[in-house]
Design a protein around this motif. Structure first.
Motif, mmCIF file in Angstrom:
data_model
loop_
_atom_site.group_PDB
_atom_site.id
_atom_site.type_symbol
_atom_site.label_atom_id
_atom_site.label_comp_id
_atom_site.label_asym_id
_atom_site.label_seq_id
_atom_site.Cartn_x
_atom_site.Cartn_y
_atom_site.Cartn_z
ATOM 1 N N MET A 1 75.757 33.018 56.461
ATOM 2 C CA MET A 1 75.958 32.444 55.127
ATOM 3 C C MET A 1 77.448 32.267 54.850
ATOM 4 S SD MET A 1 72.922 32.022 53.802
ATOM 5 C CE MET A 1 73.207 31.934 52.037
ATOM 6 N N ARG A 2 77.768 31.282 53.990
ATOM 7 C CA ARG A 2 79.153 31.017 53.655
ATOM 8 C C ARG A 2 79.613 31.904 52.496
ATOM 9 N NH1 ARG A 2 80.639 26.135 56.139
ATOM 10 N NH2 ARG A 2 82.739 26.692 55.502
ATOM 11 N N ASN A 3 80.906 31.862 52.202
ATOM 12 C CA ASN A 3 81.489 32.746 51.202
ATOM 13 C C ASN A 3 81.337 32.256 49.766
ATOM 14 O OD1 ASN A 3 82.414 34.521 53.143
ATOM 15 N ND2 ASN A 3 84.296 33.363 53.469
ATOM 16 N N TYR A 4 81.028 30.983 49.574
ATOM 17 C CA TYR A 4 81.040 30.427 48.233
ATOM 18 C C TYR A 4 79.639 29.989 47.805
ATOM 19 C CZ TYR A 4 86.042 30.244 49.122
ATOM 20 O OH TYR A 4 87.338 30.566 49.443
ATOM 21 N N SER A 5 79.386 30.161 46.513
ATOM 22 C CA SER A 5 78.139 29.675 45.924
ATOM 23 C C SER A 5 78.404 28.282 45.369
ATOM 24 C CB SER A 5 77.693 30.620 44.805
ATOM 25 O OG SER A 5 76.531 30.115 44.180
ATOM 26 N N LEU A 6 77.659 27.286 45.869
ATOM 27 C CA LEU A 6 77.920 25.908 45.501
ATOM 28 C C LEU A 6 77.031 25.455 44.342
ATOM 29 C CD1 LEU A 6 78.164 24.135 48.988
ATOM 30 C CD2 LEU A 6 79.912 25.409 47.726
ATOM 31 N N SER A 7 77.581 24.562 43.547
ATOM 32 C CA SER A 7 76.795 23.837 42.545
ATOM 33 C C SER A 7 76.573 22.436 43.101
ATOM 34 C CB SER A 7 77.553 23.770 41.213
ATOM 35 O OG SER A 7 76.965 22.820 40.351
ATOM 36 N N ILE A 8 75.304 22.043 43.224
ATOM 37 C CA ILE A 8 74.962 20.717 43.739
ATOM 38 C C ILE A 8 74.145 20.005 42.676
ATOM 39 C CG2 ILE A 8 73.829 19.434 45.592
ATOM 40 C CD1 ILE A 8 74.160 21.868 47.390
ATOM 41 N N ARG A 9 74.650 18.865 42.189
ATOM 42 C CA ARG A 9 73.947 18.181 41.109
ATOM 43 C C ARG A 9 74.091 16.665 41.249
ATOM 44 N NH1 ARG A 9 77.731 17.133 36.839
ATOM 45 N NH2 ARG A 9 79.739 18.190 37.152
ATOM 46 N N PRO A 10 73.159 15.917 40.654
ATOM 47 C CA PRO A 10 73.266 14.453 40.707
ATOM 48 C C PRO A 10 74.515 13.975 39.975
ATOM 49 C CG PRO A 10 71.090 15.159 39.945
ATOM 50 C CD PRO A 10 71.967 16.369 39.924
ATOM 51 N N PHE A 11 75.064 12.888 40.465
ATOM 52 C CA PHE A 11 76.229 12.259 39.831
ATOM 53 C C PHE A 11 75.903 10.774 39.703
ATOM 54 C CE2 PHE A 11 80.958 11.357 39.787
ATOM 55 C CZ PHE A 11 81.209 12.072 38.625
ATOM 56 N N GLY A 12 74.895 10.483 38.864
ATOM 57 C CA GLY A 12 74.307 9.159 38.843
ATOM 58 C C GLY A 12 73.221 9.077 39.912
ATOM 59 N N VAL A 13 72.659 7.899 40.108
ATOM 60 C CA VAL A 13 71.551 7.760 41.066
ATOM 61 C C VAL A 13 72.038 7.528 42.489
ATOM 62 C CG1 VAL A 13 69.946 6.918 39.324
ATOM 63 C CG2 VAL A 13 71.341 5.274 40.604
ATOM 64 N N HIS A 14 73.321 7.192 42.655
ATOM 65 C CA HIS A 14 73.846 6.880 43.979
ATOM 66 C C HIS A 14 74.857 7.916 44.480
ATOM 67 C CE1 HIS A 14 72.011 2.897 44.411
ATOM 68 N NE2 HIS A 14 72.260 2.720 43.117
ATOM 69 N N ALA A 15 74.979 9.044 43.794
ATOM 70 C CA ALA A 15 75.994 10.022 44.206
ATOM 71 C C ALA A 15 75.538 11.444 43.894
ATOM 72 C CB ALA A 15 77.326 9.743 43.515
ATOM 73 N N ILE A 16 76.092 12.373 44.654
ATOM 74 C CA ILE A 16 75.876 13.807 44.456
ATOM 75 C C ILE A 16 77.235 14.483 44.370
ATOM 76 C CG2 ILE A 16 75.154 15.928 45.639
ATOM 77 C CD1 ILE A 16 72.672 14.569 46.538
ATOM 78 N N ALA A 84 79.400 26.781 59.007
ATOM 79 C CA ALA A 84 80.318 27.929 59.063
ATOM 80 C C ALA A 84 81.012 28.051 60.409
ATOM 81 C CB ALA A 84 79.569 29.213 58.739
ATOM 82 N N SER A 85 80.322 27.645 61.453
ATOM 83 C CA SER A 85 80.903 27.768 62.799
ATOM 84 C C SER A 85 81.469 26.447 63.300
ATOM 85 C CB SER A 85 79.834 28.267 63.781
ATOM 86 O OG SER A 85 78.719 27.379 63.807
ATOM 87 N N ALA A 86 81.516 25.440 62.431
ATOM 88 C CA ALA A 86 81.995 24.126 62.857
ATOM 89 C C ALA A 86 83.509 24.132 63.070
ATOM 90 C CB ALA A 86 81.624 23.078 61.822
ATOM 91 N N LYS A 87 83.950 23.264 63.931
ATOM 92 C CA LYS A 87 85.376 23.133 64.191
ATOM 93 C C LYS A 87 86.030 22.338 63.065
ATOM 94 C CE LYS A 87 88.664 21.501 67.689
ATOM 95 N NZ LYS A 87 88.821 20.830 69.005
ATOM 96 N N PRO A 88 87.094 22.834 62.473
ATOM 97 C CA PRO A 88 87.741 22.090 61.382
ATOM 98 C C PRO A 88 88.446 20.840 61.910
ATOM 99 C CG PRO A 88 89.028 24.030 61.940
ATOM 100 C CD PRO A 88 87.749 24.128 62.727
ATOM 101 N N ARG A 89 88.620 19.870 61.028
ATOM 102 C CA ARG A 89 89.319 18.640 61.394
ATOM 103 C C ARG A 89 90.795 18.939 61.650
ATOM 104 N NH1 ARG A 89 92.623 15.481 58.734
ATOM 105 N NH2 ARG A 89 92.252 16.585 56.783
#
Length: 245
Positions: A1-16, A84-89
């Motif tokens: 699990m990651r360290n942060y608790s995310l808020s995920i919500r609609p941002f109109g019908v074409h965006a999150i 979490a284990s992904a290589k950063p850009r």
């Protein structure tokens, strides 16, 4: 699990809109960039999705059709844990030349007076620091650079200007930045950067990415004018260094 608790919500019908804790922290920005890099590499088609990271949020935009929010939210929560284990850009340090002559630094004397120091001290403090690109917006190619030393913090101008020159380097609050084109603006102008910050005809219109680093260095007006010409004909060479810190 990651360290942060995310808020995920609609941002109109074409965006999150995905939000991290409402704080300006490099650790949060690093987490955002690792997640967005994972999304671009493994999850979302870059030709269809626009991914916009900034400060403590990411906006995902799908213009071709409405988003099935509930379905995508579940996937995003799973992808966030997987990333979490992904290589950063790979990030880069960009060294950008600035002419601080008073013909360009129209607020430099006033800034020095507010800070009770000399104009040379303002220039030294501004060039000694390395800044983090926390966001790109307001104008195409406008970098919001965080990490301005506390000793350089001055408020925005009480009365914004209707016209700020292209390349103007400004400071306001805890941030500094470069105006990529002529526009209104309320930041304190202390110099001018001769590097074109946005080119709509380029495959990558803005060469800088969120998470990259920027350091300014001082040049004289003659060199500044030369670099302007080099930029106009497309032969100016940016100073770019891999950032592994």
């Amino acid at each position: 699990m990651r360290n942060y608790s995310l808020s995920i919500r609609p941002f109109g019908v074409h965006a999150i809109l995905i939000e991290w804790p409402n704080e300006v922290q490099e650790a949060i920005l690093e987490d955002i960039l690792q997640f967005t890099n994972y999304l671009e590499t493994n999850c979302l088609n870059k030709k269809k999705w626009e991914i916009v990271p900034a400060y403590n949020s990411v906006t995902l935009i799908l213009r071709e059709k409405p988003i099935d929010f509930d379905k995508l939210k579940q996937r995003l929560e799973r992808w966030y844990d997987e990333s979490a284990s992904a290589k950063p850009r790979q990030k880069y340090l960009w060294r950008l030349p600035v002419c601080y002559d008073l013909v360009f630094g129209i607020d430099l004397i006033e800034v020095a007076e507010k800070l009770n120091c000399t104009t040379s001290a303002v220039i030294s403090m501004h060039t000694e620091n390395i800044y983090t690109v926390y966001g790109i917006g307001f104008l195409p190619g406008f970098m919001y650079l965080g990490g301005l030393p506390a000793v350089l913090e001055v408020p925005r101008r009480a009365s914004p200007r209707l016209k700020v020159e292209k390349g103007a380097v400004g400071i306001a609050g805890k941030q500094t930045g470069v105006y990529p084109q002529e526009s209104p603006g309320g930041w304190n102008i202390i110099g001018n950067c001769c590097v074109p910050m946005f080119n709509p005809d380029s495959e990558t219109p803005c060469f800088v990415n969120v998470g990259d680093k920027v350091q300014f260095y001082q040049i004289e007006q003659a060199e500044h004018n030369l670099h302007i010409i080099e930029g106009e004909v497309g032969i100016y060479k940016l100073e770019k260094i891999k950032w592994d810190a």
